[in-house]
Design a protein around this motif. Structure first.
Motif, short mmCIF file in Angstrom:
data_model
loop_
_atom_site.label_atom_id
_atom_site.label_comp_id
_atom_site.label_asym_id
_atom_site.label_seq_id
_atom_site.Cartn_x
_atom_site.Cartn_y
_atom_site.Cartn_z
N MET A 59 0.78 0.22 10.55
CA MET A 59 1.72 0.77 11.53
C MET A 59 3.17 0.76 11.06
N THR A 60 3.46 0.08 9.97
CA THR A 60 4.85 -0.03 9.54
C THR A 60 5.10 0.48 8.13
N SER A 61 4.08 1.00 7.48
CA SER A 61 4.20 1.55 6.13
C SER A 61 4.09 3.07 6.21
N ALA A 62 5.06 3.77 5.66
CA ALA A 62 5.06 5.24 5.70
C ALA A 62 3.78 5.80 5.08
N GLU A 63 3.35 5.22 3.97
CA GLU A 63 2.15 5.69 3.29
C GLU A 63 0.93 5.63 4.20
N HIS A 64 0.76 4.50 4.89
CA HIS A 64 -0.40 4.34 5.77
C HIS A 64 -0.25 5.15 7.05
N LEU A 65 0.92 5.12 7.65
CA LEU A 65 1.14 5.82 8.91
C LEU A 65 0.83 7.31 8.79
N ALA A 66 1.20 7.90 7.69
CA ALA A 66 0.96 9.34 7.48
C ALA A 66 -0.52 9.68 7.49
N ARG A 67 -1.37 8.69 7.27
CA ARG A 67 -2.81 8.93 7.21
C ARG A 67 -3.51 8.85 8.57
N TRP A 68 -2.81 8.36 9.62
CA TRP A 68 -3.52 8.21 10.89
C TRP A 68 -2.74 8.66 12.12
N ILE A 69 -1.44 8.75 12.06
CA ILE A 69 -0.69 9.05 13.30
C ILE A 69 -0.89 10.51 13.70
N GLY A 70 -1.24 10.72 14.93
CA GLY A 70 -1.48 12.07 15.44
C GLY A 70 -2.96 12.33 15.68
N PRO A 71 -3.25 13.34 16.50
CA PRO A 71 -4.64 13.68 16.81
C PRO A 71 -5.40 14.21 15.60
N HIS A 72 -6.73 14.31 15.74
CA HIS A 72 -7.57 14.91 14.69
C HIS A 72 -7.02 16.29 14.34
N GLY A 73 -7.04 16.61 13.06
CA GLY A 73 -6.56 17.92 12.61
C GLY A 73 -5.07 17.96 12.34
N THR A 74 -4.38 16.87 12.63
CA THR A 74 -2.94 16.79 12.41
C THR A 74 -2.66 16.20 11.04
N THR A 75 -1.66 16.73 10.36
CA THR A 75 -1.13 16.06 9.18
C THR A 75 0.27 15.59 9.53
N THR A 76 0.69 14.52 8.93
CA THR A 76 1.98 13.94 9.28
C THR A 76 2.83 13.74 8.05
N GLU A 77 4.08 14.19 8.16
CA GLU A 77 5.08 13.93 7.13
C GLU A 77 6.03 12.88 7.67
N VAL A 78 6.10 11.75 6.99
CA VAL A 78 7.02 10.69 7.38
C VAL A 78 8.34 10.96 6.66
N VAL A 79 9.36 11.28 7.44
CA VAL A 79 10.67 11.63 6.90
C VAL A 79 11.53 10.38 6.72
N GLU A 80 11.43 9.45 7.66
CA GLU A 80 12.22 8.22 7.62
C GLU A 80 11.42 7.11 8.27
N MET A 81 11.52 5.91 7.69
CA MET A 81 10.85 4.76 8.27
C MET A 81 11.54 3.50 7.78
N ASP A 82 12.63 3.15 8.44
CA ASP A 82 13.46 2.00 8.10
C ASP A 82 13.15 0.90 9.11
N VAL A 83 12.10 0.13 8.82
CA VAL A 83 11.55 -0.83 9.78
C VAL A 83 12.39 -2.11 9.78
N ARG A 84 13.47 -2.05 10.56
CA ARG A 84 14.36 -3.20 10.78
C ARG A 84 15.16 -2.90 12.05
N PRO A 85 15.63 -3.91 12.75
CA PRO A 85 16.45 -3.64 13.93
C PRO A 85 17.63 -2.73 13.57
N GLY A 86 17.78 -1.66 14.30
CA GLY A 86 18.83 -0.67 14.02
C GLY A 86 18.40 0.42 13.06
N GLY A 87 17.25 0.25 12.42
CA GLY A 87 16.74 1.26 11.49
C GLY A 87 16.12 2.43 12.24
#
Length: 160
Positions: free
Chosen positions: A37-65
């Motif tokens: 849930m916090t890695s761009a590489e992994h998140l792109a493989r599952w976020i969204g409904p079936h048939g969706t592809t996901t491009e992670v543009v930004e993922m700065d996992v820290r308060p304020g990120g």
């Protein structure tokens, strides 16, 4: 909004007033679920409904990120973005979220907790929408179905 049970046997999805509760137990250790849930590489493989592809543009996992991803599907795309408010690995995430093309107004706030339980990790995800009407709109647009499908995709990823 009156209480609506929108989930299935594997994924609990309950809408009530201005809150959406999602809960599912994954057969995987908490650190692995957190990473998914916090890695761009992994998140792109599952976020969204079936048939969706996901491009992670930004993922700065820290308060304020900030975070931003684009769900692409036949005929279009939807961009979601927000800010991380709290990050407590591997137990808790709090972030804002809103579709970039959505109506003006305050974002929803998601609080996601990760609890070790027998057989895996329970993810407890509560989204507080700006109003019950905004939640009703999201539900009418198919949000519950999308949540169930993306959690199916996450369970498949975690099983690999």
């Amino acid at each position: 909004m009156t209480k609506q049970d929108l989930g299935n046997e594997a994924t609990k999805v309950v809408a009530e007033n201005d809150e959406l509760l999602i809960e599912r137990t994954f057969a995987a250790p908490r650190d692995l679920v957190w990473a998914a849930m916090t890695s761009a590489e992994h998140l792109a493989r599952w976020i969204g409904p079936h048939g969706t592809t996901t491009e992670v543009v930004e993922m700065d996992v820290r308060p304020g990120g900030g975070w931003k991803w684009i769900n692409k599907y036949d005929g279009g795309s939807v961009t979601f973005a927000g800010e991380y408010l709290e990050v407590e690995p591997p137990t808790r995430l709090v972030r804002t979220t809103a579709p970039e093309d959505g109506p003006a107004g305050p974002p929803a706030v998601e609080t996601i907790t990760f609890e070790e339980v027998e057989g895996g990790t329970r993810v407890h995800w509560v989204t507080r929408f700006p109003s019950a009407e905004v939640l009703e709109f999201a539900i009418s647009a198919g949000m519950a179905k999308g949540i169930i499908e993306q959690f199916e995709r996450l369970a498949d990823l975690l099983a690999q």
